[in-house]
Design a protein around this motif. Structure first.
Motif, PDB file in Angstrom:
ATOM      1  N   THR A  50     -27.571 -36.972 -15.055  1.00 44.39           N
ATOM      2  CA  THR A  50     -28.252 -38.221 -14.694  1.00 44.39           C
ATOM      3  C   THR A  50     -28.909 -38.904 -15.885  1.00 44.39           C
ATOM      4  O   THR A  50     -29.164 -40.108 -15.848  1.00 44.39           O
ATOM      5  N   ASP A 101     -21.569 -43.038  -8.838  1.00 47.58           N
ATOM      6  CA  ASP A 101     -22.844 -42.316  -8.784  1.00 47.58           C
ATOM      7  C   ASP A 101     -22.662 -40.933  -8.158  1.00 47.58           C
ATOM      8  O   ASP A 101     -23.297 -39.960  -8.580  1.00 47.58           O
ATOM      9  N   TRP A 121     -20.845 -50.711 -11.606  1.00 48.21           N
ATOM     10  CA  TRP A 121     -21.265 -49.370 -11.182  1.00 48.21           C
ATOM     11  C   TRP A 121     -21.531 -49.377  -9.681  1.00 48.21           C
ATOM     12  O   TRP A 121     -22.116 -50.319  -9.152  1.00 48.21           O
TER      13      TRP A 121
END
Length: 333
Positions: free
Chosen positions: A19, A11, A6
């Protein structure tokens, strides 16, 4: 999450209302189901009736309901490795979000520069860093000829030689296998991909990937890996294992070929004719490069073969903007 790959790239794709969703990385893709890795370990991803497993690649990041694990959305990929298969209408997805492609071959009769060039074009097109990994170095009388031929395939190409069974192999490949990095293994059966996976991921006993030898008469191996799968490495990154590929057809990799044959791509714009085939036209800058020794004739022949194949296999689009339709194969040069 960072250990699974990630990054800020993914993001930044999250909406304000996403989220709290589960962020999962696809670990295996089967005919009717998906499994993924998340902070809590391996989970099964549930798909709605409108989704197909063939739309996913190992290495994809998806968002899912944290309670039911129902798939909601796949995040954009920063890299996708895919290949054309005979008779298929759409490309086969090999792996997604790969930082480095380990193109594995062995120091024996499996070593085939023409096949390696196909893998390099694939990696270049995906903007994934290729590394040639020469295995079975302990079985070769000398590895120098293999290393020299591999390094000559592309400018700045990284080439490493190792014995996949030893712990030192993980140290040699450590620069590409650190925390947050994802590598994928591709190559023929029997070259040591499964052995290398076991070394990188520190898999032993029942957890180890099955391995198989090669036939001494033709250096060909049996398929011991039958599906793509994602694993964590002992160095803190991820490795994607893939089944052995005997035939790799090129399609839609024009940019990748330009990187592979950079000496030809750089001279081509200086040719007198825009559609120069670099064969017999007057004012051909590539032929001038051959005369000057900056372009090797065998490189031009291999470029021509791969460029023709790529042209034949890549659908062309015609028509007004926004209403383009696929066109049949173009005639070879």
């Amino acid at each position: 999450m960072a250990a699974l790959g990630w990054s800020d790239f993914f993001d930044a794709q999250l909406g304000a209302d996403e989220t709290s969703l589960a962020r999962l990385r696809i670990a295996t893709v089967h005919r009717s189901r998906l499994t993924a890795e998340g902070p809590a370990g391996a989970v099964k991803v549930n798909l709605p009736a409108t989704s197909k497993t063939t739309d996913f690649a190992v290495g994809d990041w998806v968002l899912a309901d944290p309670e039911t694990r129902m798939f909601l959305r796949r995040l954009d990929r920063h890299a996708l490795l895919e290949r054309k298969t005979e008779g298929a209408r759409v490309p086969q997805l090999i792996a997604a979000n790969v930082d480095t492609l380990f193109i594995v071959t062995s120091c024996n009769d499996d070593f085939n520069p023409a096949r390696l060039e196909r893998y390099l074009a694939l990696a270049n097109e995906a903007e994934t860093q290729p590394v040639i990994v020469l295995t079975k170095a302990d079985q070769a009388r000398t590895v120098t000829p293999f290393e020299e031929q591999a390094k000559a395939l592309q400018r700045g190409l990284s080439v490493v030689t190792l014995n996949a069974k030893t712990p030192e192999a993980a140290q040699v490949l450590a620069p590409w296998c650190g925390p947050g990095q994802t590598v994928a293994l591709v190559g023929s059966s029997g070259v040591g991909k499964s052995t290398l996976l076991n070394t990188l991921a520190n898999k032993t006993g029942e957890d180890a990937q099955a391995t198989g030898g090669i036939r001494e008469d033709d250096a060909k191996g049996r398929h011991t890996t039958t599906a793509r799968s994602l694993h964590t490495t002992q160095a803190g990154g991820c490795v994607i294992d893939t089944p052995g590929i005997r035939t790799l057809h090129l399609s839609d990799v024009a940019a990748g070929l330009d990187v592979l044959f950079a000496e030809i791509a750089e001279l081509a714009p200086d040719c007198k004719f825009r559609d120069c085939t670099h064969a017999h036209e007057p004012g051909c800058a590539v032929q001038a490069g051959i005369a000057a020794g900056s372009v090797m004739p065998d490189r031009l022949e291999r470029w021509r073969k791969l460029a023709d194949e790529n042209q034949d296999n890549t659908p062309q689009t015609t028509g007004p903007r926004g209403n383009k339709k696929p066109q049949g194969k173009r005639r070879k040069r």
